[in-house]
Design an enzyme around this catalytic site. Sequence first.
Site, PDB file in Angstrom:
ATOM      1  N   GLU A 155       0.780  -1.164  -0.168  1.00 48.17           N
ATOM      2  CA  GLU A 155      -0.129   0.070  -0.075  1.00 48.17           C
ATOM      3  C   GLU A 155       0.907   1.335   0.100  1.00 48.17           C
ATOM      4  O   GLU A 155       0.468   2.268  -0.573  1.00 48.17           O
ATOM      5  CB  GLU A 155      -0.992   0.079   1.255  1.00 48.17           C
ATOM      6  CG  GLU A 155      -1.910  -1.104   1.289  1.00 48.17           C
ATOM      7  CD  GLU A 155      -3.066  -1.042   0.318  1.00 48.17           C
ATOM      8  OE1 GLU A 155      -2.926  -0.056  -0.556  1.00 48.17           O
ATOM      9  OE2 GLU A 155      -3.865  -2.240   0.376  1.00 48.17           O
ATOM     10  N   ASP A 285      -4.583  -9.483  -7.806  1.00 52.55           N
ATOM     11  CA  ASP A 285      -5.027  -8.615  -9.266  1.00 52.55           C
ATOM     12  C   ASP A 285      -3.869  -7.769  -9.662  1.00 52.55           C
ATOM     13  O   ASP A 285      -3.499  -7.829 -10.781  1.00 52.55           O
ATOM     14  CB  ASP A 285      -6.115  -7.626  -8.733  1.00 52.55           C
ATOM     15  CG  ASP A 285      -5.769  -6.970  -7.342  1.00 52.55           C
ATOM     16  OD1 ASP A 285      -4.890  -7.120  -6.697  1.00 52.55           O
ATOM     17  OD2 ASP A 285      -6.873  -6.187  -6.821  1.00 52.55           O
ATOM     18  N   GLU A 432     -19.387  -5.745  -4.126  1.00 57.89           N
ATOM     19  CA  GLU A 432     -17.982  -6.100  -3.591  1.00 57.89           C
ATOM     20  C   GLU A 432     -17.858  -7.690  -4.611  1.00 57.89           C
ATOM     21  O   GLU A 432     -16.685  -7.753  -4.777  1.00 57.89           O
ATOM     22  CB  GLU A 432     -17.537  -5.939  -2.410  1.00 57.89           C
ATOM     23  CG  GLU A 432     -16.269  -6.482  -1.915  1.00 57.89           C
ATOM     24  CD  GLU A 432     -15.055  -5.387  -2.285  1.00 57.89           C
ATOM     25  OE1 GLU A 432     -15.292  -4.417  -2.989  1.00 57.89           O
ATOM     26  OE2 GLU A 432     -13.921  -5.485  -1.926  1.00 57.89           O
ATOM     27  N   GLU A 494     -12.242  -0.070 -10.149  1.00 57.41           N
ATOM     28  CA  GLU A 494     -12.071  -1.001 -11.391  1.00 57.41           C
ATOM     29  C   GLU A 494     -12.921  -1.008 -12.303  1.00 57.41           C
ATOM     30  O   GLU A 494     -12.624  -1.108 -13.755  1.00 57.41           O
ATOM     31  CB  GLU A 494     -11.632  -2.364 -10.642  1.00 57.41           C
ATOM     32  CG  GLU A 494     -10.855  -2.898  -9.843  1.00 57.41           C
ATOM     33  CD  GLU A 494     -10.802  -2.112  -8.384  1.00 57.41           C
ATOM     34  OE1 GLU A 494     -12.180  -1.946  -8.221  1.00 57.41           O
ATOM     35  OE2 GLU A 494     -10.047  -2.137  -7.501  1.00 57.41           O
TER      36      GLU A 494
HETATM   37  C1  DMJ Z   1      -6.589   0.448  -4.707  1.00 55.39           C
HETATM   38  O1  DMJ Z   1      -5.654   0.468  -3.960  1.00 55.39           O
HETATM   39  C2  DMJ Z   1      -5.843  -0.414  -5.998  1.00 55.39           C
HETATM   40  O2  DMJ Z   1      -6.468  -0.335  -7.190  1.00 55.39           O
HETATM   41  C3  DMJ Z   1      -5.336  -1.908  -5.510  1.00 55.39           C
HETATM   42  O3  DMJ Z   1      -4.731  -2.415  -6.709  1.00 55.39           O
HETATM   43  C4  DMJ Z   1      -6.633  -2.486  -5.404  1.00 55.39           C
HETATM   44  N1  DMJ Z   1      -7.269  -1.980  -4.460  1.00 55.39           N
HETATM   45  C5  DMJ Z   1      -7.774  -0.571  -4.367  1.00 55.39           C
HETATM   46  C6  DMJ Z   1      -8.952  -0.134  -5.142  1.00 55.39           C
HETATM   47  O4  DMJ Z   1      -9.885  -0.948  -5.139  1.00 55.39           O
END
Ligand code: DMJ
Length: 591
Positions: A155, A285, A432, A494
């Site tokens: 993060e 992801d 979600e 997304e």
């Molecule tokens: C973001 O922090 C980034 O896109 C990450 O790759 C996945 N989660 C969140 C958004 O949903």
Amino acid sequence: MSSPHRPSYSHTALTHKRTARVGIFLIVAGVALYALYGHALRTAILSVENPFGSPYTDDIPAPDVDWNSRAEQVKGSFKHAYHGYEKHAAPADELKPISKSKHNPFNGWGVTIFDSLDTMHLMGLKDEFQRALTVVEDATFAMPTSENLYAPYFETVIRYLGGLLAAYALSGERILLTKADELAELLEPAFNTSSGLPHFGINTSTGNVTSTIDVGLAEVASLQLEYSYLAKVTGKRKWAQRSQKVIKTLYDADVDLTGGMLPTRWNISSGRPIGADISVGGQADSAHEYLLKHHLLTADTDKESLELYLRATTHILTRLLYVSPKRHLLYATNTRRPSRTLNDWPTHDFEHLSCFLPGLLALGAHSLPLDNLQSRLRNLPENHDYGRAREGYTMLGQQNQSLKEMHMTAAEGLAMTCWLSYADQPTGLGPEIMRMVSLVNSKTQAALWIDAMAKWKWSGKRGSPPGTGAKRPTLSRQDQDYIVWRPEYLLRPETIESFYIMWKVTGDARWRQRGWLIYQAIERETRTDAGYAILQSVAVKNSLKDEMPSFFLAETLKYLYLLFREDDVLPLDKWVMNTEGHPFPVFTPDL
Ligand code: DMJ
């Protein structure tokens, strides 16, 4: 003598005992059922079918839409959110948009400021940008309290480092680069592993790291863009080496069991995968995303990442895509594999997080010579032998469609399902997780997309390819072909991110209009006095929860803004977005 109307004491006791047993059984069964189906149950109970009427009537925009004025409206929303944050929460991490207070989930360094820098620059918000720079100048990146013992590496990289670097790329402000370099130095203990895969967390004040060895794929393999670009702009070779080592570890790993695709859990000591579970959503992801994007960011020079991307997408297209039984929705499942000898077990969950995938596939189809890979690769996909990778590639080759068409068809179908996941809800916002109904009866069940494609081909290619084509939203739970498994709407980006790329790549204005409908739903359903709040359920009006994640400003509002702007601010062949929506310019590496 006992009264004929009253049961004897012992009879009463027996009845009580039986009633108690039945009661206990019902409670235990109830608790078990709630644990298993809690989310879905809550949604079903709380939602009344079609209580507000479908929010969507038409996804074809009128010919005279003033898109720039829509972009300006998004800019207004960004100002509302950011000003609310500045007033009630800065310089803490995030705003609590209902109680107008603050909280510190990401080290307490002001993540909303760092994550918002480049969006402000793109929107021309000069005063806000200058105010943010003063916070950046003062940043020490020390751990503020004992509560924040470890900065989560992933993060911190995608939000703070990515935010600083993209803002530097756009503005040229030197302080942003200085701070990015300082932060990367403080994160160095994360690489104290023999594999080169980073630790999960670091205390930037003490240099201590978390002891966890088993770490998620996304957390260990979503740094290549940031570090390679940092190397380019600082001239420091060690940043490029961090990125290269991760790529090499992934490339050299034995991934036979997962058909060449990278599985979800990794041992950061040995650099080997743990188990053979596969996900395109949570925990994995962005690692799949970085395979393509690092190849593109480095002006097509990183061949290993491209090869890994082709392996991953081959597995996805041939093993993870399904078409739902009634409505023929295309979706990407995750798979579990409890042991080496057992088969992969599809969960049939389609996550909001997985809705980045249509955009990624479209970006790949647009940017790569998918049908002329010899021009770019030495080790061609047809020569691969990662378990079933070669078999998968052959299957794709037999479809009588070019590989580019296959990737684009999948992108279109997946983006449509992501859109319907919003359009089908009373709030107009997507959940979600959807659990797709995979089995109605022995004749009506979900089909592997690749099989459905083959059938479609042999029966004369009538209608649109399986999983694609126009589909109407429905509020009827029975007709949806999925259960809302986790009903929250977390202001995630997304789906909009994919619409943005679909619009850029196809020029089909319906993607823009769908984005507009979602934007209106965000305004209608999530706006508060101070900002925007996540929803507890997409089926329940006013189920607001007191959180406004920083990615709402970094990504959701940025992608909406870019989707509506008429000019091409960040051409796809010149800029690559990191996984948090932070753009870096394409460059040729020299380190
Ligand atoms: C973001 O922090 C980034 O896109 C990450 O790759 C996945 N989660 C969140 C958004 O949903």
